[in-house]
Design a protein around this motif. Structure first.
Motif, PDB file in Angstrom:
ATOM      1  N   THR C 104     -13.003 -43.487 -56.652  1.00 25.76           N
ATOM      2  CA  THR C 104     -11.654 -43.843 -56.237  1.00 25.76           C
ATOM      3  C   THR C 104     -11.609 -44.441 -54.840  1.00 25.76           C
ATOM      4  O   THR C 104     -10.903 -45.409 -54.576  1.00 25.76           O
ATOM      5  N   PHE C 105     -12.355 -43.833 -53.936  1.00 27.46           N
ATOM      6  CA  PHE C 105     -12.198 -44.196 -52.533  1.00 27.46           C
ATOM      7  C   PHE C 105     -13.202 -45.242 -52.102  1.00 27.46           C
ATOM      8  O   PHE C 105     -13.366 -45.506 -50.912  1.00 27.46           O
ATOM      9  N   GLU C 106     -13.913 -45.854 -53.087  1.00 31.27           N
ATOM     10  CA  GLU C 106     -14.928 -46.842 -52.747  1.00 31.27           C
ATOM     11  C   GLU C 106     -14.391 -47.946 -51.838  1.00 31.27           C
ATOM     12  O   GLU C 106     -15.031 -48.273 -50.822  1.00 31.27           O
ATOM     13  N   PRO C 107     -13.206 -48.531 -52.155  1.00 29.35           N
ATOM     14  CA  PRO C 107     -12.713 -49.606 -51.275  1.00 29.35           C
ATOM     15  C   PRO C 107     -12.526 -49.135 -49.831  1.00 29.35           C
ATOM     16  O   PRO C 107     -12.799 -49.898 -48.903  1.00 29.35           O
ATOM     17  N   VAL C 108     -12.106 -47.896 -49.644  1.00 22.98           N
ATOM     18  CA  VAL C 108     -11.927 -47.385 -48.279  1.00 22.98           C
ATOM     19  C   VAL C 108     -13.280 -47.285 -47.598  1.00 22.98           C
ATOM     20  O   VAL C 108     -13.449 -47.691 -46.437  1.00 22.98           O
ATOM     21  N   ARG C 109     -14.269 -46.744 -48.346  1.00 25.63           N
ATOM     22  CA  ARG C 109     -15.609 -46.634 -47.779  1.00 25.63           C
ATOM     23  C   ARG C 109     -16.118 -47.990 -47.314  1.00 25.63           C
ATOM     24  O   ARG C 109     -16.672 -48.120 -46.233  1.00 25.63           O
ATOM     25  N   LYS C 110     -15.918 -49.006 -48.167  1.00 24.74           N
ATOM     26  CA  LYS C 110     -16.373 -50.354 -47.803  1.00 24.74           C
ATOM     27  C   LYS C 110     -15.736 -50.810 -46.500  1.00 24.74           C
ATOM     28  O   LYS C 110     -16.391 -51.349 -45.621  1.00 24.74           O
ATOM     29  N   ARG C 111     -14.415 -50.591 -46.396  1.00 23.85           N
ATOM     30  CA  ARG C 111     -13.727 -51.038 -45.174  1.00 23.85           C
ATOM     31  C   ARG C 111     -14.245 -50.300 -43.953  1.00 23.85           C
ATOM     32  O   ARG C 111     -14.366 -50.876 -42.870  1.00 23.85           O
ATOM     33  N   ILE C 112     -14.578 -48.994 -44.134  1.00 23.05           N
ATOM     34  CA  ILE C 112     -15.097 -48.238 -42.987  1.00 23.05           C
ATOM     35  C   ILE C 112     -16.438 -48.828 -42.542  1.00 23.05           C
ATOM     36  O   ILE C 112     -16.717 -48.970 -41.357  1.00 23.05           O
ATOM     37  N   ARG C 113     -17.255 -49.193 -43.545  1.00 18.81           N
ATOM     38  CA  ARG C 113     -18.594 -49.687 -43.216  1.00 18.81           C
ATOM     39  C   ARG C 113     -18.543 -51.025 -42.505  1.00 18.81           C
ATOM     40  O   ARG C 113     -19.410 -51.349 -41.716  1.00 18.81           O
TER      41      ARG C 113
END
Lengths: 309, 309, 309, 309, 309
Positions: C104-113
C-alpha cells in the motif's frame, strides 16, 4: 487584448489599475507555471487548475482568493457538458482559466469596453462577481432548454409510452443530478464570498453577491422542481404502459371468454355418438345457433354492466 | 386616492404621517425609476421589482426594508397562479408594487377608511403586517378550494379509476409543490421580520408578526397534509386499477379453466376412429353430458373453497 | 529498512529526525505490546489496533494522535475488501500498522527515497498526510473499476435483463454502501485533522489536508452518483423485464384472439346435425375459408390501428 | 364549583391562593372577553382561544403564559377527533378553555379534592403541569385503541386482503399523520416550558415537566413505530393480493397447458380425410388415449420439478 | 454476596469504598422505596424504575446520576426481547435494578472478584462503565444471531420465495426498528456521560466512555446496514416472485401460441362440408401433418430468435 506571450502580462501586476488576464485552454502547463511563480500562487492551486474534476470551491489565501466553478453548456448533440473555470482574484488583478476556448465571458468583455459601465469603476471583486454572474446566467439558458425537452416528453409519455421515452426521462434525470452536483457547491461558494471577512471583497460588492446568491437559489429551485416533474412523469409512464397492457389483456379476455363457451357447444354437437337426439331435430342447427347468439348477448350485457369495455 | 402622476406622491415622503403608495402593475418602468430616485432605493431592488420570478425574500437596507412576496390566486380555469408583490417599508411610508392590477389589498383599504381601526394609529410596520396578512389570508382561500377538489377526486379514485383521475392527482400534486415553493420562503421572511434588530419594526408589532408566522405555519402544515393525502390517493388509485384488472383476469381464468377440459372431452368423442365402443352405447351421449356437468361442479366447488370468486 | 526485531526501532524515539515504523500484519501481539510500552501508548489504542472492525476515527492523546482508516482493495475475485490501517503520529515519529502485508505505502516509500522530495523536509504530520493520501488514491482506483462494471451492466440491463443482472446490481449497490460506510467517517477524520488545535499538525500542512479533504468529498460525490445510477438501473431493469413480458403476452393475445374465433367457426361446421344447409352448398367450404380470411384481416387492421403491434 | 356568572370568579384574581377557572365550551364570546379584560389578556390571545384550528404553541407574555394544546379523543364512530384546550397561567391563577364540554380534567379535579395531594401545596405551574399531563395520558389511551385496530388489520391483511383492508390501512395512516401533527408541536411546547427563563415556572416543577417531556417522546416514538408497521402492512397487503392473483393465474396456466395439446390431438383425429390409416387401426383409439395420458403425465412431472404447484 | 434484607446494604452508603447493590427483579416495590428513602432518590426516579417502558435516558441530580438502559436478549423462541436496566450512580455507590432476574452482569462480577482487575482500583463511574459495557456487548451477540438469520433468508429469497420468507423479512425488519429504537437513545446517553461536567465522572474514565461510544456507533452502523440489506432482500424477493410468475406465464404463452393455430387447422379439416377437395387427396392427411410440423418449427425458431425461451 490577445497577447503573444504570457510575460507581457506580468508588468500589470504592479500597476494600480485592475487587470484581467484570461487564459483560454489549460493545456499550456508552462504558462500556468510561469503565472504561478509571477503572482506567487500556491503549487496546490496550480495543480487544481490543471485537474478539471474539481468540485466548485473557494479558498482564501490571504492576499488572493482561488475560486473553482463549473460552466454548463450544451454541446452539438444537445447533451449537457461542463467546463471548469478557475478564477484567481488578487488585490488588483483577476486571472481566469478556461478549460476549453470559448466565448463564455464575451458579455463581460462588452461591458468593460463600454465607457460608462459600473465594471470599470469598481475593483477586482466586482469583476469577479461579473464573471461568476455570466456563468450563472448560462445555467438559466440550459434550464430553459431542458424545460423544452420536458414539454416534449410530457406529451409523448401519455400518447406513446415507448422504452425510448423511459430512456429519455432517465437521461434527463441524470442531467438534473449532474446540474445539481455543480450548482449546490456553487451556492456554497457564493455564500462564503458574501460572508467572508477578507478585505478583498468590498462592502459595496456584497449586495451584488447577495443578488447572485438569490439567482443560484433560483437555479437550485428550478432543478429540484424539474426533478419532481420527472419523478411524476416516471409514474405516469409506468401507468400508461400498464394501461396499454391492460387494454390488450382485456381485449383477449373478452374475445376468449365469449368464444370459449361457444366452441365448447360446437364441440358437443361435433361428437360422433350414435344416439344424439338433437342431431336429428329439424331445427336443431338453428336452435343451437340461437343458443350461441344468446350466450354472446348475455356476456356482452354482463361485461357492459361491469364496465369492462 | 388614485393619483394621475407619481410626482404627486413625492411630498408625502417628508410628512410625519404614514403614507402608503400602491403601484398597480409594473409595466410603467419610468414610474418605478422615478420612485427609486425619489425614495433613494438601491438599483438592484428596482431590478428585482421588475423581474417577477423572485423567491419571497426580505432585505434590510438600514433606512428601508425590501420584501418580495407571492400572492396566490386561482384564475378563470381554476388553475393556481401567482402574482409578485413587492413592498418597500421606510420610516414613514410603505410602497407596494402589484404585478397585475387587482383588489388584493381591498380589505386593508377598508380598514384604513374606518375611523377607529388600529391600522390608523400604528406605524408603517403595522401597515406592512396588514398587507402581508391579507396575502396570507388568500392562501387559506386557495387551500379550501383545493380541499374541495381533493374530496371530488377521492370519490372518483375508488369508483372510476381512469387515467384522467391520475392526471388530476398529478396536477394537484404539482400545485402543492408550487404552493410549497412560495410559502416556505414566506415563512422565512416573516420569521426574520419577527427577529430583526432593525428599529423599523416596533416591539408592539412583533406579536402581530408572530401571529402571522403561526398562520404561515398552518398553511405549510395543510400543504404537507394535502401532499400526504395525494400520495395515499396515488396508492389507492394504483390499487383500484390493479383490482379492476384482476377482476377481469379472474373471470377469464374461471371461464377458461371450466370450458377447456369440457371442450377436450367433446373433442375426444368427435374423433373418427372406427372402433370407439363408447360411441355405440345407448346412453353414451347422456353419460358424457353428465360427466361434463360433474367436472363443472367439482371446479366451481374448488374455486368457491379457494375463495376465487 | 526491514528490521529483524522491534527493539532495533526503539532508539529512533529519541532522535531529532522523523522516524516511520511500519508494522506489516498485526498477528504478532507481543510486538505491538512492546511498541505500546516503549512509545507510551494507551492500552485502549492497542486494543483498537488489534480489533479490525473499527470505524475510521481520530483520537488526540495530547502527545500523539491515533488514526484508524480503512484501505479498500479489490481481491482476486474482483470483490471489494478492506484492510484496517492504524497510524500513530507523535512529535518525531509515525507508526503504521497494516492488517495484512501489502505494498500500500510503496508510493510513499519511493517519494521518501528520492532526495529532493518535500516529504523529507517536513514533519511527521506531512508524512501522515502522505500515508492517508496514498490510501485515498486507492479509493479512486476502486471507483474506476466499479465504473467499468457499471458500464458493463448498463448495456446488459437493456439487452438481456436476466436475474443475474439484478444480482449484480444489488451486489454493486451493497459495495457502494460498504464504501460509503468507510469513506464518510474518513471525511470526518480528515476534517478534524484540519481543524484540530493540536500543535502536532503544523500550519503549512493544513493546506495539504484541506486538499485531501476535497479528494474525499470527490470520492463521496462519486459514490453517491454511482448509487443514483444504480437506482436508475434498477428502474430500467424492472421496466425491461416488464417490457419483455408484455411483448410475450401481446404475442399470445394476438395469436389467441385471431385463432379463437376461427376455431369456433370451424367447430360450427364440424357439428353433425342432419339438417345444415350450408354444408351442401357447392362453394360453402370456400365461402367459409373467405369468411375466416376476412375475420383475420379485420382483426389485424384493428390491432394495427390500436398500435398493439 | 360551578358558578353562575363569570363575575363571581374575578375576586379570585387578587387572593394569594392559586385559583383555577375552567371554561366549558367557547361559544360564549362575551364571557371570554370579560375574562380578557379582567385578567388583562392580549386581544390576539382571545382571538386564538376562539379559533380552534391553532397548532399547539406556547407564548410568554411576561406576567402570564398562553398555551394551546390539542386533546385527542375517539368519538362514537371510533374515529379520532381533537379538541382545542387553551391554558392561561398567571402568577396565582390558571384559566383553562375547553372547546367542548367534557370530563377531560376530572382526574385533576379528584386530586385537588384529596386533602394530601401535592397539587394543593404547589403553585399554578404545577397545576398547569397536571392539566397537560392529563391530556398526554389521553394520547396513550388513544394509542392503545389504535394498537387493537392494528392487530385486527394484521390478521386480515394476510387472510383476506380485500380493498376494505387497504382503505382501513390508509385511514389509520391518516390518523397517524393527524396525531403526529398535534403531538410534535406539543413536544416543542413542553420543551420550551422546561427551558424557559420565566419565573412563572419554579425550579421544583421543572423535573415534572421533564418527565412529561419524556412521555411525549414516548407518544411520538409509538406513533412513528405504528407508521412503520402500517407501511410494512401495505407491502404485505400488496404482496398478498399479488399472491392470490398469481395462484389463480397459475391454476389457469396449468389447466390450459395440459388440455390445449390434448384438445389438439383430439382435433387431429376428428379430421375427415378419406385416407387416415390410424383411424382404421383396431387399437387406434386406445393408443391415442394412452398417448394423451402420457402427455399429461410428462407435463405434471415437469411442473412438479419446476415447483410450479 | 446475596443478602436477605435490603437493610443490610444501608451501612455501605457511608463507607469510603465503592459499593454495588444489584436488585434482581423490580416486583418488590417496598424494597425499592426503602432504597429510595435511604439513598435520597427523587420519587420520579423511583416511578421510572418501576415503569419498564422508559426510553434509555440519563438524568443528572447533582449528587447522583440516574441512567435507564435496555438490555436486549433473545428468548427461547429466538425472538428479540428487552429488559429495562436502571442504574443509580452516586459518589461511592452504584445501584442497579434489573427488570427480571438474570446473569447479565456475570462478567462484571467475575472481573470484580479477580484481584488485579482495574475495576477494583477505580471509582463508581468505572463500575458504571463496565455495567453498560456488558449491556452493549450483548447487542453484538444479538446482531450476530440476526446475521445468521439474514444469511438463511438470503438463500431462500432466491431459491424459494414463499410468503413465509416475506413474513420473515418483515419480522426481521421490525426487529431492526426495535433495536434501533433502543440503541439510538443509548448513544445519546453515553455521549452525554462523556461530555458531562458533573464531577461524578472522572477524567480517566472518559476515554473508556469514548470507547464505549465507538461501540454503540458500531452497533448503530450494523443495524443500519442490516436494514439496507433487508430492503435489498425485499426487492430481490419481489423480483424473484415476479420472475417465477413470468416463467409460468411464458410457458403457457408458448404452449398456447403453438397449439392454438394447429387446433384451428385440425378444426378446418374436421368440418363436414360435402365439397372439400383436400379431404379426398391421397396425401392430404400427410400434407396437413407436415404443414402443422412446419408451423411449429417456424414458431419455435421465432421464439428462439426473440429469446423468449
Amino acid at each position: 487584448n490577445v497577447v503573444d506571450s504570457i510575460e507581457e502580462c506580468f508588468p500589470l501586476k504592479d500597476t494600480h489599475t485592475v487587470s484581467w488576464i484570461n487564459i483560454d485552454g489549460i493545456h499550456r502547463v508552462d504558462i500556468i507555471e510561469k503565472i504561478g511563480k509571477q503572482f506567487d500562487i500556491h503549487p496546490l492551486v496550480l495543480e487544481d487548475i490543471l485537474h478539471t474534476n474539481q468540485r466548485p470551491k473557494i479558498e482564501d489565501f490571504g492576499n488572493y482568493m482561488y475560486i473553482v466553478l463549473k460552466m454548463i453548456y450544451s454541446n452539438e448533440n444537445n447533451e449537457i457538458n461542463s467546463e471548469q473555470i478557475s478564477l484567481i482574484m488578487g488585490e488588483n488583478f483577476v486571472i481566469s482559466f478556461q478549460e476549453i476556448e470559448g466565448d463564455t465571458f464575451e458579455p463581460v468583455r462588452k461591458r468593460i469596453r463600454s465607457e460608462k459601465s459600473r465594471i470599470r469603476k469598481m475593483g477586482p471583486d466586482y469583476l469577479t462577481y461579473a464573471l461568476i454572474d455570466s456563468i450563472v446566467d448560462n445555467y438559466f439558458i440550459i434550464l430553459e432548454k431542458i424545460e423544452d425537452k420536458l414539454d416534449l416528453i410530457e406529451d409523448e409519455v401519455v400518447s406513446s409510452p415507448t422504452p425510448d421515452v423511459l430512456r429519455n426521462i432517465h437521461s434527463l434525470k441524470w442531467e438534473m443530478t449532474y446540474l445539481r452536483k455543480s450548482v449546490w457547491p456553487l451556492r456554497e461558494v457564493i455564500n462564503s464570498m458574501t460572508r467572508t471577512e477578507s478585505n478583498l471583497i468590498q462592502e459595496s460588492t456584497r449586495i451584488y453577491l447577495r443578488d447572485l446568491y438569490d439567482h443560484t437559489i433560483q437555479v437550485i429551485d428550478t432543478v429540484e422542481t424539474f426533478r419532481d416533474i420527472l419523478s411524476g412523469m416516471l409514474d405516469v409512464y409506468l401507468s400508461s404502459i400498464n394501461n396499454k397492457m391492460s387494454e390488450v389483456m382485456k381485449f383477449l379476455t373478452i374475445i376468449a371468454t365469449i368464444f370459449i363457451p361457444l366452441t365448447f357447444i360446437a364441440g358437443v354437437y361435433g361428437m360422433n355418438f350414435e344416439y344424439m337426439p338433437e342431431l336429428e331435430w329439424k331445427w336443431g342447427y338453428h336452435l343451437i345457433l340461437s343458443l350461441m347468439f344468446l350466450t354472446v348477448l348475455t356476456m356482452v350485457v354482463y361485461f357492459k354492466k361491469k364496465k369492462w369495455f
